[in-house]
Design an enzyme around this catalytic site. Structure first.
Site, PDB file in Angstrom:
ATOM      1  CB  SER A  85      -0.875   0.011   1.248  1.00 42.67           C
ATOM      2  OG  SER A  85      -1.385   1.310   1.463  1.00 42.67           O
ATOM      3  CB  SER A  86       0.826   4.425  -1.868  1.00 44.94           C
ATOM      4  OG  SER A  86      -0.445   4.890  -1.458  1.00 44.94           O
ATOM      5  CB  CYS A  87      -0.481   4.348   3.611  1.00 49.85           C
ATOM      6  SG  CYS A  87      -0.753   2.670   4.181  1.00 49.85           S
TER       7      CYS A  87
ATOM      8  CE1 TYR B  46      -2.717  -2.757   6.231  1.00 53.96           C
ATOM      9  CE2 TYR B  46      -1.807  -0.830   5.128  1.00 53.96           C
ATOM     10  CZ  TYR B  46      -2.493  -2.024   5.078  1.00 53.96           C
ATOM     11  OH  TYR B  46      -2.951  -2.503   3.872  1.00 53.96           O
TER      12      TYR B  46
ATOM     13  CE  LYS C 194      -0.824  -4.959   3.483  1.00 55.12           C
ATOM     14  NZ  LYS C 194      -1.141  -6.136   2.652  1.00 55.12           N
TER      15      LYS C 194
ATOM     16  CG  HIS D 127      -9.567   4.094   3.004  1.00 51.99           C
ATOM     17  ND1 HIS D 127      -9.747   2.732   2.895  1.00 51.99           N
ATOM     18  CD2 HIS D 127      -8.475   4.264   3.789  1.00 51.99           C
ATOM     19  CE1 HIS D 127      -8.789   2.110   3.567  1.00 51.99           C
ATOM     20  NE2 HIS D 127      -8.009   3.008   4.120  1.00 51.99           N
TER      21      HIS D 127
END
Length: 314
Positions: free
Chosen positions: A109-111, A138, A142, A181
């Protein structure tokens, strides 16, 4: 290339990403897709995962299962987010490796990119500076999964890859009032405002942050494309390379839903990161580009929201 009758396991097939991957595989004529619901197989249980892989021996694995949520969920359950995601992905990746899986694709995920990464964010900016505190748990989980794939490749010569999606939306999204989101949250709010004839809707912040959005079926198309066309230790960004302000996004959602009241902003509420754009030159160089423009995608997502009333309560 995956044979059309190859045994393919999609982990997390009921989620937004996993269900899109199953749809895309079926669309492309893959006939041997295996799935398990959470009640059939708890991916956090090592013994259950090992038993499943030993019995089924899938040749290809799409790892789209994860415990996810918005800012509120992430901040209130840091330990749960870290434990569940870490255990789940390690169980699946390790069992896939032990049972001779030909290729595995891990969804990041880009986060998980650094909070102040240079924009647009290239794949190699991972781990170059500190993470965003609100979803650090998170992100750490990841990153560990992504790195475990890389280390298996290095140590054992596996062909495990990872893909890094930007903000996603589309069918099977989560429209929960506090655990969703930004885009699904806006769809729900403007839909309810229209139904209740509210004169205005108040949104958080000042609307200035820039965000990028990818329709989930486009991501699924890239996931299958990468499984067939990419090998490497570095992740591949999945996005459109286009961004818009939250204010523009909000106006677009209101337009699609047909809400014509006033949009107000509450600058006392946080804006979040000012900009989060992915550099998509790598996927472009591989020969892939997104297909669904944002307004069309929001229209499709809104149709899905209207046709799935139960999902709104999730």
């Amino acid at each position: 290339m995956m044979e059309k009758n190859a045994k393919i396991y999609v982990a997390g097939h009921r989620g937004m990403v996993g269900s899109a991957i199953v749809r895309e595989l079926e669309r492309q004529g893959y006939t041997n897709i295996i799935t398990r619901t959470h009640s059939e197989l708890d991916l956090c249980r090592q013994d259950a995962v090992e038993e499943f892989f030993a019995k089924e021996k899938p040749e290809y694995v799409f790892l789209a299962a994860a415990k996810v949520g918005g800012i509120v969920a992430n901040e209130s359950a840091l330990a749960d987010f870290m434990y569940d995601n870490m255990i789940l992905e390690m169980n699946v990746i390790h069992s896939a490796w032990k049972n001779g899986c030909k290729k595995l694709e891990f969804l990041g995920s880009s986060c998980i990119y650094p909070r102040m990464a240079p924009q647009p964010m290239k794949e190699d900016c991972l781990l170059t500076s500190e993470l965003e505190k609100t979803n650090e748990a998170y992100a750490l989980a990841k990153i560990s999964g992504l790195k475990y794939c890389e280390f298996l490749n290095r140590q054992y010569g596996t062909d495990y890859i990872s893909v890094m999606p930007t903000n996603l939306y589309g069918p099977n999204d989560n429209y929960h009032p506090t655990h969703s989101h930004v885009l699904p949250a806006l769809i729900r709010r403007f839909h309810e405002a229209k139904e209740q004839n509210l004169p205005y809707v108040t949104c958080w912040g000042d609307g200035s942050p820039l965000r990028e959005f990818l329709y989930v079926d486009d991501l699924a198309n890239l996931c299958v494309f990468l499984m067939n066309n990419y090998s490497g230790n570095e992740t591949v960004n999945a996005g459109t390379g286009k961004e818009l302000t939250i204010k523009e996004l909000t106006e677009l959602v209101a337009k699609v839903i047909g809400y014509d009241g006033e949009i107000r902003w509450d600058p006392s509420k946080p804006n979040g990161t000012p900009r989060k754009l992915l550099d998509v030159s790598k996927s472009a160089a591989l020969g892939w580009t997104y297909k669904t423009e944002l307004e069309d995608g929001i229209r499709l997502a809104y149709e899905d929201f209207l046709n799935n009333p139960m999902r709104a309560e999730r």
